[in-house]
Structure formats: C-alpha cells, structure tokens
Design a protein around this motif. Sequence first.
Motif, PDB file in Angstrom:
ATOM      1  N   THR A 289     -12.442 -16.361 -57.373  1.00  0.00           N
ATOM      2  CA  THR A 289     -11.292 -15.489 -57.123  1.00  0.00           C
ATOM      3  C   THR A 289     -10.724 -15.040 -58.465  1.00  0.00           C
ATOM      4  O   THR A 289     -11.025 -15.618 -59.516  1.00  0.00           O
TER       5      THR A 289
ATOM      6  N   SER B 161     -16.617  -7.803 -53.414  1.00  0.00           N
ATOM      7  CA  SER B 161     -15.622  -8.800 -53.030  1.00  0.00           C
ATOM      8  C   SER B 161     -15.699  -9.050 -51.532  1.00  0.00           C
ATOM      9  O   SER B 161     -16.141  -8.191 -50.771  1.00  0.00           O
ATOM     10  N   SER B 162     -15.301 -10.245 -51.141  1.00  0.00           N
ATOM     11  CA  SER B 162     -15.233 -10.560 -49.711  1.00  0.00           C
ATOM     12  C   SER B 162     -14.055 -11.496 -49.478  1.00  0.00           C
ATOM     13  O   SER B 162     -13.662 -12.258 -50.367  1.00  0.00           O
ATOM     14  N   LYS B 163     -13.467 -11.390 -48.280  1.00  0.00           N
ATOM     15  CA  LYS B 163     -12.294 -12.205 -47.950  1.00  0.00           C
ATOM     16  C   LYS B 163     -12.698 -13.530 -47.346  1.00  0.00           C
ATOM     17  O   LYS B 163     -13.569 -13.592 -46.482  1.00  0.00           O
ATOM     18  N   HIS B 164     -12.082 -14.590 -47.851  1.00  0.00           N
ATOM     19  CA  HIS B 164     -12.279 -15.921 -47.279  1.00  0.00           C
ATOM     20  C   HIS B 164     -10.892 -16.485 -47.033  1.00  0.00           C
ATOM     21  O   HIS B 164     -10.262 -16.987 -47.963  1.00  0.00           O
TER      22      HIS B 164
ATOM     23  N   ARG C 228      -7.236 -16.509 -47.179  1.00  0.00           N
ATOM     24  CA  ARG C 228      -6.309 -15.741 -48.003  1.00  0.00           C
ATOM     25  C   ARG C 228      -6.920 -15.357 -49.348  1.00  0.00           C
ATOM     26  O   ARG C 228      -6.343 -14.587 -50.101  1.00  0.00           O
ATOM     27  N   ASP C 229      -8.094 -15.918 -49.640  1.00  0.00           N
ATOM     28  CA  ASP C 229      -8.734 -15.649 -50.932  1.00  0.00           C
ATOM     29  C   ASP C 229      -9.640 -14.420 -50.888  1.00  0.00           C
ATOM     30  O   ASP C 229     -10.271 -14.156 -49.870  1.00  0.00           O
ATOM     31  N   VAL C 230      -9.669 -13.706 -52.001  1.00  0.00           N
ATOM     32  CA  VAL C 230     -10.678 -12.664 -52.181  1.00  0.00           C
ATOM     33  C   VAL C 230     -11.638 -13.159 -53.248  1.00  0.00           C
ATOM     34  O   VAL C 230     -11.234 -13.431 -54.381  1.00  0.00           O
TER      35      VAL C 230
END
Lengths: 95, 147
Positions: free
Chosen positions: A20, A50-53, A55-57
């Motif tokens: 991140t 980028s990918s969302k996990h 709340r993290d990008v």
Amino acid sequence: MADPTRRQLLDMLAADGPATASTLAAGLPISRQAIVKHLAILAGAGLVTSSKHGRDVRFVVETERLAQTAHWMAGLAAEWDARLAMIKQIAEAQR
Amino acid sequence: MSQDWIEREIIIEASRERVWSVLTDAHHIARWFGDSAEIDLRPGGHASFGWKDDGTYLAVVERVDEPNVLSYRWARGVDEKPAEGTSTLVEFTLTEVPLGTLLRVVETGFASLHGTEAAQERAANENTEGWTQELAELKEYAERQAA
C-alpha cells in the motif's frame, strides 16, 4: 533527474511484492501524498496496477509491461548511441 | 529495468567548442538528428526537427550554458507542442577530458508520458525487430568513419 523516487518505488514493489502507499511511505523520506502522486503516474504509464483489499489499496508491478518498457527504452538508448556516434564523427571530421 | 530515463555518453576527440557547434548548429543537427532542423538557441526558444519519412517534431529550449550544458524538451508526437505528459527532456553535458570532450546525454520523463502514448510508442517499436540491429550497424559505421 526525473525521477529517482518513481524508480525506487518500482524497485521496492518488484523486490517486496504488492504494497500500500502507507507501507511504501514508511520506507521512504517523503509523504504518503507524494507517493500516491508518483504511483498515479506509474499507473498512468501502465507500470503498476492497484486493487482494493478491504480498506487498503494495494499496488503491484506489472512485470510484463515493465519488460516491454525496458525493450522500448533499450531501443531509444540504441538510437541515442547512433546519434552520439554521428556527433562524434562530425566533430572529429572538422579538424 | 525500472528507470524512466536514458543516459548515454561518448568521448569525442575534439574541443568542447567544436562539439557544442555540432550540437547547436542547425546545419549540423540535420546530419545527426533527422533530416532538417531549426533552433532558436536561447531559453524558451523554439526548435523543430524534421524527418522526411515521418514529420516534424517540435521542441522548446530550456537551458543554454555554452559550452557546458544544453537542454530542450521535445514532443513525442508529430507537430505537437511539447507539454507535460507528451514530451521528454533531453540534456547534453559537455565535460573536458584529456582526450577531448566527454559528451553525455540524459533523456528523462518517460514514466510521465501518458499511458496511451507510451503504449503507442512501444507498439510501433515492437513491430520493427530489425530496427535496433539497424541502429547498431549505423553506430559501427559511424565509428569506423571517425576512426
């Protein structure tokens, strides 16, 4: 020099895997905001995605794209070699 | 390779003044960079480099420090004005060395090129496998001529 930070970010992502912006900021002497900006530029060039996990990008290096870019840059570098060789020829011929 | 600049150098057996004239004189530029050239040698001055088979590329001079440093920003598309995201910065540095002049060129800003534009460049260049080979031959030829 444009831009050592982006080079460093790519190196970090390539060496340590997806990360991140906050994780990357922890290892560098610049702000998270500045890193987000650099990552956006790299994403625009297709060098990272980028990918969302939750709340993290998370950002990841596009290895294939990087290899293509390296190939492209190698071509441009060869072009400069040819130009410098021509400059040398012209400058030395003037004597 | 994860850098977004190109850095190359060559040692030329000639004075910096002579190398500077080859770098900045339009007549000379047209021999090593395209087929025709115009340059207004002052910061903010306009330059253009023409290729018969391709078109004209525009540039804006940034730094003129004779005979040490010359830089200009050139557009990567035909007839485009150099702007952020569509241009790269080329900087020449001339250093006096015992043999003559060390000429270094650094081209920066590739990672800031807009994705689509960079992709087009790559696509164009990947289709010409023989291109790199051709340039290598040209370099060899030029060096033989200079020897």
